[in-house]
Design a protein around this motif. Structure first.
Motif, PDB file in Angstrom:
ATOM      1  N   THR B  61       0.841  -1.205   0.000  1.00  0.00           N
ATOM      2  CA  THR B  61       0.000   0.000   0.000  1.00  0.00           C
ATOM      3  C   THR B  61       0.872   1.249   0.000  1.00  0.00           C
ATOM      4  O   THR B  61       0.604   2.215  -0.727  1.00  0.00           O
ATOM      5  N   ILE B  62       1.946   1.212   0.807  1.00  0.00           N
ATOM      6  CA  ILE B  62       2.887   2.344   0.809  1.00  0.00           C
ATOM      7  C   ILE B  62       3.407   2.582  -0.602  1.00  0.00           C
ATOM      8  O   ILE B  62       3.389   3.705  -1.121  1.00  0.00           O
ATOM      9  N   LEU B  63       3.849   1.481  -1.236  1.00  0.00           N
ATOM     10  CA  LEU B  63       4.425   1.599  -2.575  1.00  0.00           C
ATOM     11  C   LEU B  63       3.435   2.179  -3.573  1.00  0.00           C
ATOM     12  O   LEU B  63       3.765   3.106  -4.323  1.00  0.00           O
ATOM     13  N   ARG B  64       2.202   1.646  -3.554  1.00  0.00           N
ATOM     14  CA  ARG B  64       1.202   2.131  -4.497  1.00  0.00           C
ATOM     15  C   ARG B  64       0.944   3.625  -4.283  1.00  0.00           C
ATOM     16  O   ARG B  64       0.826   4.384  -5.248  1.00  0.00           O
ATOM     17  N   THR B  65       0.848   3.998  -3.001  1.00  0.00           N
ATOM     18  CA  THR B  65       0.599   5.413  -2.702  1.00  0.00           C
ATOM     19  C   THR B  65       1.734   6.281  -3.234  1.00  0.00           C
ATOM     20  O   THR B  65       1.505   7.324  -3.857  1.00  0.00           O
ATOM     21  N   LEU B  66       2.979   5.824  -3.001  1.00  0.00           N
ATOM     22  CA  LEU B  66       4.136   6.610  -3.465  1.00  0.00           C
ATOM     23  C   LEU B  66       4.149   6.715  -4.986  1.00  0.00           C
ATOM     24  O   LEU B  66       4.331   7.803  -5.543  1.00  0.00           O
ATOM     25  N   ARG B  67       3.945   5.579  -5.641  1.00  0.00           N
ATOM     26  CA  ARG B  67       4.007   5.591  -7.108  1.00  0.00           C
ATOM     27  C   ARG B  67       2.879   6.455  -7.682  1.00  0.00           C
ATOM     28  O   ARG B  67       3.065   7.127  -8.695  1.00  0.00           O
ATOM     29  N   ALA B  68       1.718   6.414  -6.999  1.00  0.00           N
ATOM     30  CA  ALA B  68       0.594   7.230  -7.475  1.00  0.00           C
ATOM     31  C   ALA B  68       0.902   8.718  -7.325  1.00  0.00           C
ATOM     32  O   ALA B  68       0.406   9.542  -8.092  1.00  0.00           O
ATOM     33  N   SER B  69       1.735   9.058  -6.332  1.00  0.00           N
ATOM     34  CA  SER B  69       2.081  10.478  -6.189  1.00  0.00           C
ATOM     35  C   SER B  69       3.457  10.772  -6.815  1.00  0.00           C
ATOM     36  O   SER B  69       4.174  11.669  -6.388  1.00  0.00           O
ATOM     37  N   GLN B  70       3.793   9.991  -7.826  1.00  0.00           N
ATOM     38  CA  GLN B  70       4.978  10.254  -8.658  1.00  0.00           C
ATOM     39  C   GLN B  70       6.301  10.243  -7.892  1.00  0.00           C
ATOM     40  O   GLN B  70       7.241  10.969  -8.234  1.00  0.00           O
ATOM     41  N   ILE B  71       6.393   9.441  -6.846  1.00  0.00           N
ATOM     42  CA  ILE B  71       7.685   9.266  -6.160  1.00  0.00           C
ATOM     43  C   ILE B  71       8.266   7.939  -6.627  1.00  0.00           C
ATOM     44  O   ILE B  71       7.695   6.880  -6.369  1.00  0.00           O
ATOM     45  N   HIS B  72       9.363   7.995  -7.391  1.00  0.00           N
ATOM     46  CA  HIS B  72       9.868   6.799  -8.046  1.00  0.00           C
ATOM     47  C   HIS B  72      11.167   6.282  -7.459  1.00  0.00           C
ATOM     48  O   HIS B  72      11.977   5.682  -8.164  1.00  0.00           O
ATOM     49  N   THR B  73      11.365   6.545  -6.163  1.00  0.00           N
ATOM     50  CA  THR B  73      12.547   6.025  -5.490  1.00  0.00           C
ATOM     51  C   THR B  73      12.587   4.498  -5.644  1.00  0.00           C
ATOM     52  O   THR B  73      11.569   3.847  -5.445  1.00  0.00           O
ATOM     53  N   PRO B  74      13.741   3.939  -6.021  1.00  0.00           N
ATOM     54  CA  PRO B  74      13.820   2.482  -6.129  1.00  0.00           C
ATOM     55  C   PRO B  74      13.395   1.817  -4.825  1.00  0.00           C
ATOM     56  O   PRO B  74      13.691   2.325  -3.744  1.00  0.00           O
ATOM     57  N   ALA B  75      12.691   0.688  -4.927  1.00  0.00           N
ATOM     58  CA  ALA B  75      12.180   0.040  -3.727  1.00  0.00           C
ATOM     59  C   ALA B  75      12.433  -1.456  -3.772  1.00  0.00           C
ATOM     60  O   ALA B  75      12.283  -2.108  -4.805  1.00  0.00           O
ATOM     61  N   LEU B  76      12.842  -1.968  -2.615  1.00  0.00           N
ATOM     62  CA  LEU B  76      13.044  -3.404  -2.449  1.00  0.00           C
ATOM     63  C   LEU B  76      12.022  -3.886  -1.432  1.00  0.00           C
ATOM     64  O   LEU B  76      11.922  -3.323  -0.342  1.00  0.00           O
ATOM     65  N   VAL B  77      11.248  -4.908  -1.788  1.00  0.00           N
ATOM     66  CA  VAL B  77      10.224  -5.420  -0.867  1.00  0.00           C
ATOM     67  C   VAL B  77      10.718  -6.708  -0.216  1.00  0.00           C
ATOM     68  O   VAL B  77      11.240  -7.595  -0.891  1.00  0.00           O
ATOM     69  N   LEU B  78      10.590  -6.772   1.113  1.00  0.00           N
ATOM     70  CA  LEU B  78      10.929  -7.982   1.853  1.00  0.00           C
ATOM     71  C   LEU B  78       9.620  -8.683   2.212  1.00  0.00           C
ATOM     72  O   LEU B  78       8.682  -8.035   2.665  1.00  0.00           O
ATOM     73  N   SER B  79       9.568 -10.006   1.995  1.00  0.00           N
ATOM     74  CA  SER B  79       8.301 -10.678   2.278  1.00  0.00           C
ATOM     75  C   SER B  79       8.489 -12.153   2.568  1.00  0.00           C
ATOM     76  O   SER B  79       9.411 -12.795   2.073  1.00  0.00           O
ATOM     77  N   ALA B  80       7.562 -12.672   3.378  1.00  0.00           N
ATOM     78  CA  ALA B  80       7.531 -14.119   3.619  1.00  0.00           C
ATOM     79  C   ALA B  80       6.750 -14.818   2.519  1.00  0.00           C
ATOM     80  O   ALA B  80       6.733 -16.036   2.458  1.00  0.00           O
ATOM     81  N   LEU B  81       6.091 -14.046   1.655  1.00  0.00           N
ATOM     82  CA  LEU B  81       5.287 -14.636   0.582  1.00  0.00           C
ATOM     83  C   LEU B  81       6.160 -14.796  -0.650  1.00  0.00           C
ATOM     84  O   LEU B  81       6.614 -13.827  -1.233  1.00  0.00           O
ATOM     85  N   ALA B  82       6.384 -16.057  -1.026  1.00  0.00           N
ATOM     86  CA  ALA B  82       7.415 -16.347  -2.010  1.00  0.00           C
ATOM     87  C   ALA B  82       6.885 -16.757  -3.374  1.00  0.00           C
ATOM     88  O   ALA B  82       7.656 -16.893  -4.311  1.00  0.00           O
ATOM     89  N   GLU B  83       5.566 -16.969  -3.484  1.00  0.00           N
ATOM     90  CA  GLU B  83       5.093 -17.537  -4.741  1.00  0.00           C
ATOM     91  C   GLU B  83       5.108 -16.519  -5.872  1.00  0.00           C
ATOM     92  O   GLU B  83       5.061 -15.308  -5.643  1.00  0.00           O
ATOM     93  N   VAL B  84       5.125 -17.056  -7.074  1.00  0.00           N
ATOM     94  CA  VAL B  84       5.337 -16.203  -8.236  1.00  0.00           C
ATOM     95  C   VAL B  84       4.237 -15.154  -8.365  1.00  0.00           C
ATOM     96  O   VAL B  84       4.511 -13.992  -8.689  1.00  0.00           O
TER      97      VAL B  84
END
Lengths: 447, 229
Positions: B61-84
């Motif tokens: 949600t953070i990422l979507r909000t940022l991208r929607a407000s034109q903030i394109h800082t590179p982002a790395l997501v950490l997650s326990a959810l591994a499926e494709v």
């Protein structure tokens, strides 16, 4: 088909059974009428005899015969010496047998039955008054009509049965097809009720309710799966972090033990990942991607990735790839091929052949001794290992994952000892959708 | 470089932050999605590291909000959810990379380096025709490789491997990064199969050469460069 032959016969039998009493009644009425007519005429002739004597009776009979008032009437008057005095019969009918009241039947030489009354007159004279019975004619006419009606009913019943069977087949076939599509694809889809409020619509509703329950259950399972992944991986992350921190602080001689601990942890994580993935495939959360996948390309890529492992053992991997397009998920299909290939590299011997055919069949064959036939049916079960002593990490789940992926793509895994060699094939599952929905009997054998 | 780390598990956050600081980055840590979103929108960062599963406002949600407000800082997501599909979901939300927990710190650091250096190499299209390190040359248009002017024949996959190593010359590249980049599939690389491929490549590139270019970084992966360091 059995029903089709049986039901018209049944209809005819029931019709005959219902008509039989009416028939008997009608015949009874006709005979009573006939008897009454004969009695009346007998009475008239007796009156004639009493009033005008034998000459008057002979004249009366003669007049009746001559004028042919009733062509079906039969008369014969005999004197004491059984000489014929009058009538349209030449002789007393030999097969006429009368009951106590002098009433009976005889058959005419020209065919036809006659009902008659035998009257004994004064002076030992005998008078026979008869009428040709309409009953046989009536009976044969009725029988003809009944037969025709039965045939007509039979034909109608056959047509109706065929029509019903065809409709039932069509609707059940449609339902089956839709159900199979739901199984393979989108669980949120539903069967379409025809809105007739009949049993099939009731069945459709029942199926739809079951699908709804299933969907809720599965989405629940999926959520549980996501939380499970989170809850299981968090402690793994902590353990990993703690070992890494310890590793950074530890003297060099402690590194080996800590590093092997890390490797074990990664192994555990890989198994966990495979299990979670298996769970998601089986609950329908994965493998629902239906993009066209060039199977031979995926297989080619997997061979490219893994062949060096076989080559490092001095073995070769031979590709026999025919172009083939499959609807599915390329990542999962890659994993499927990877697992089968790794299995052949780990447990098989000699060169490995990997092939695809145009019909979507995929196989991996090695030249090893294969698997104990007793183990064959259990291969592909979760955690099942043909040889527990091998103890290769993760191998208990590799084939189960392969099987789940195959099934998610409407295929089945088949294991064969080829003597020599061992082959795993992924074949299209014929599925219940292609079976005859009404007359299916040998479904189980194909498994 | 300035990095924002949004992670609700304090131990993991500390561990990651310390690791990043040790290699010279400045790290701001936010313990909740709300704080993270606030920081990311009010201050400037070179990279965002977001945990996917955060209470109240999650990472995506953070990422979507940022991208929607034109903030394109590179982002790395950490997650326990591994499926494709879960990965794809992350990338669609605007993530530039997706790392599955549990991860090794070195894996995270390698990916952070790759992300921080990425814009220079990927934004320009013409730069890519010729990649060169020391006397090794790779021509992407002609699809040829030369070492000391001498032509080296590579299989297509070896070519892709070398190209990726050259693009990240001097950086540590992990096995999973190589697998993800060169084999465009998501699968479980349970075997160290990539090592076999790299050693095949190394045999062609470095054989008989006094200066080896492909170096193994123990327990992590590989690095391509002129000297061991």
């Amino acid at each position: 088909m059995r029903l089709l032959v049986l039901s018209p016969l049944l209809v005819a039998a029931v019709a005959a059974l219902l008509l039989w009493p009416s028939w008997r009644e009608a015949v009874g009425h006709i005979e009573a009428e006939l008897r009454a007519a004969i009695e009346r005429e007998g009475w008239d002739l007796q009156v004639e005899f009493h009033e005008h004597g034998i000459e008057g009776l002979v004249a009366a009979i003669g007049e009746r015969v001559e004028r042919e008032l009733d062509p079906r009437a039969r008369y014969l008057l005999l004197d004491r010496d059984r000489e014929r005095l009058a009538g349209n019969l030449s002789q007393w009918p030999p097969d006429f047998s009368a009951d106590a009241e002098g009433y009976g039947h005889y058959a005419e030489a020209a065919g036809g039955a006659v009902a008659a009354r035998r009257l004994e007159l004064f002076g030992e004279r005998l008078l026979l008054v008869g009428r040709v019975s309409p009953v046989p004619a009536f009976e044969s006419a009725l029988a003809r009509r009944l037969l025709l009606a039965a045939l007509l009913l039979t034909a109608l019943a056959a047509l109706a049965t065929l029509w019903f069977a065809w409709r039932l087949r069509r609707r059940l076939g449609l339902l089956l097809h839709e159900a199979e599509e739901i199984r393979r694809g989108d669980l949120s889809r539903r069967l379409v009720a025809r809105g007739r409020g009949d049993e099939i619509d009731a069945l459709t509703d029942a199926f739809n309710r079951a699908f709804g329950d299933l969907e809720r259950l599965l989405s629940g399972a999926r959520e549980v799966g996501a939380h499970l992944a989170h809850d299981l991986r968090r402690p793994l992350q902590h353990a990993r972090r703690e070992i890494e921190e310890a590793l950074a602080a530890a003297p060099a001689e402690g590194h080996a033990a800590l590093e092997s601990g890390l490797a074990r942890l990664d192994e555990l994580d890989a198994t966990l990942g495979a299990l979670l993935r298996l769970g998601r495939i089986e609950s329908g959360g994965l493998g629902r991607t239906n993009e066209p996948v060039r199977l031979e390309e995926v297989v080619g890529d997997a061979i490219e990735l893994l062949a060096p492992l076989a080559e490092a053992q001095g073995r070769t991997v031979v590709a026999r790839l025919q172009p083939c397009t499959l609807a599915g998920d390329r990542h999962l299909l890659f994993q499927l091929v990877q697992n089968l290939l790794e299995n052949a590299i780990r447990h098989g011997q000699g060169s490995i052949e990997v092939g695809t055919r145009e019909d979507g069949t995929l196989w991996v064959r090695d030249e090893g001794p294969g698997v104990d036939p007793a183990d064959l049916p259990r291969l592909g079960e979760r955690f099942y290992r043909a040889d527990p002593a091998r103890g290769t990490p993760g191998s208990g789940i590799g084939l189960a994952l392969a099987r789940a992926i195959a099934e998610a793509h409407g295929c089945v895994l088949r294991f064969e000892n080829l003597d020599p060699g061992f082959r795993v094939s992924v074949c299209r599952d014929p599925g219940p959708g292609t079976q005859d929905p009404v007359a299916s009997s040998s479904r189980q054998a194909g498994g | 470089m300035r990095i924002l780390l949004v992670e609700d598990e304090t131990h993991t956050a500390e561990f990651v932050a310390r690791g990043l600081r040790e290699v010279g980055h400045r790290v701001d840590v936010a313990g909740s999605g709300r704080d993270g979103l606030f920081l990311a929108t009010t201050e400037t960062f070179d990279l965002l590291i977001l945990d996917r599963m955060l209470p109240v406002v999650d990472g995506l949600t953070i990422l979507r909000t940022l991208r929607a407000s034109q903030i394109h800082t590179p982002a790395l997501v950490l997650s326990a959810l591994a499926e494709v599909d879960q990965r794809v979901e992350g990338l669609k939300a605007g993530a530039d990379d997706y790392l599955v927990k549990p991860f090794a710190l070195v894996e995270l650091l390698a990916r952070v380096e790759a992300l921080l250096r990425r814009p220079a190499s990927s934004s320009t299209g013409t730069e890519g025709t010729l990649l060169r390190v020391a006397d090794l040359e790779l021509d992407r248009l002609e699809r040829t490789v030369r070492r000391g002017g001498e032509r080296i024949e590579l299989k297509p996959r070896e070519f892709q491997l070398l190209e990726y190593l050259l693009r990240h010359a001097g950086q540590v590249v992990t096995r999973t990064m190589l697998l993800e980049a060169v084999w465009d599939y998501h699968f479980d690389p349970r075997t160290n199969v990539i090592d076999v491929h790299v050693s095949n490549l190394r045999a062609k590139i470095d054989r008989g050469n006094t200066m080896p270019l492909i170096h193994t970084v123990r327990g992590v992966g590989y690095r391509l460069g002129p000297a061991d360091g």
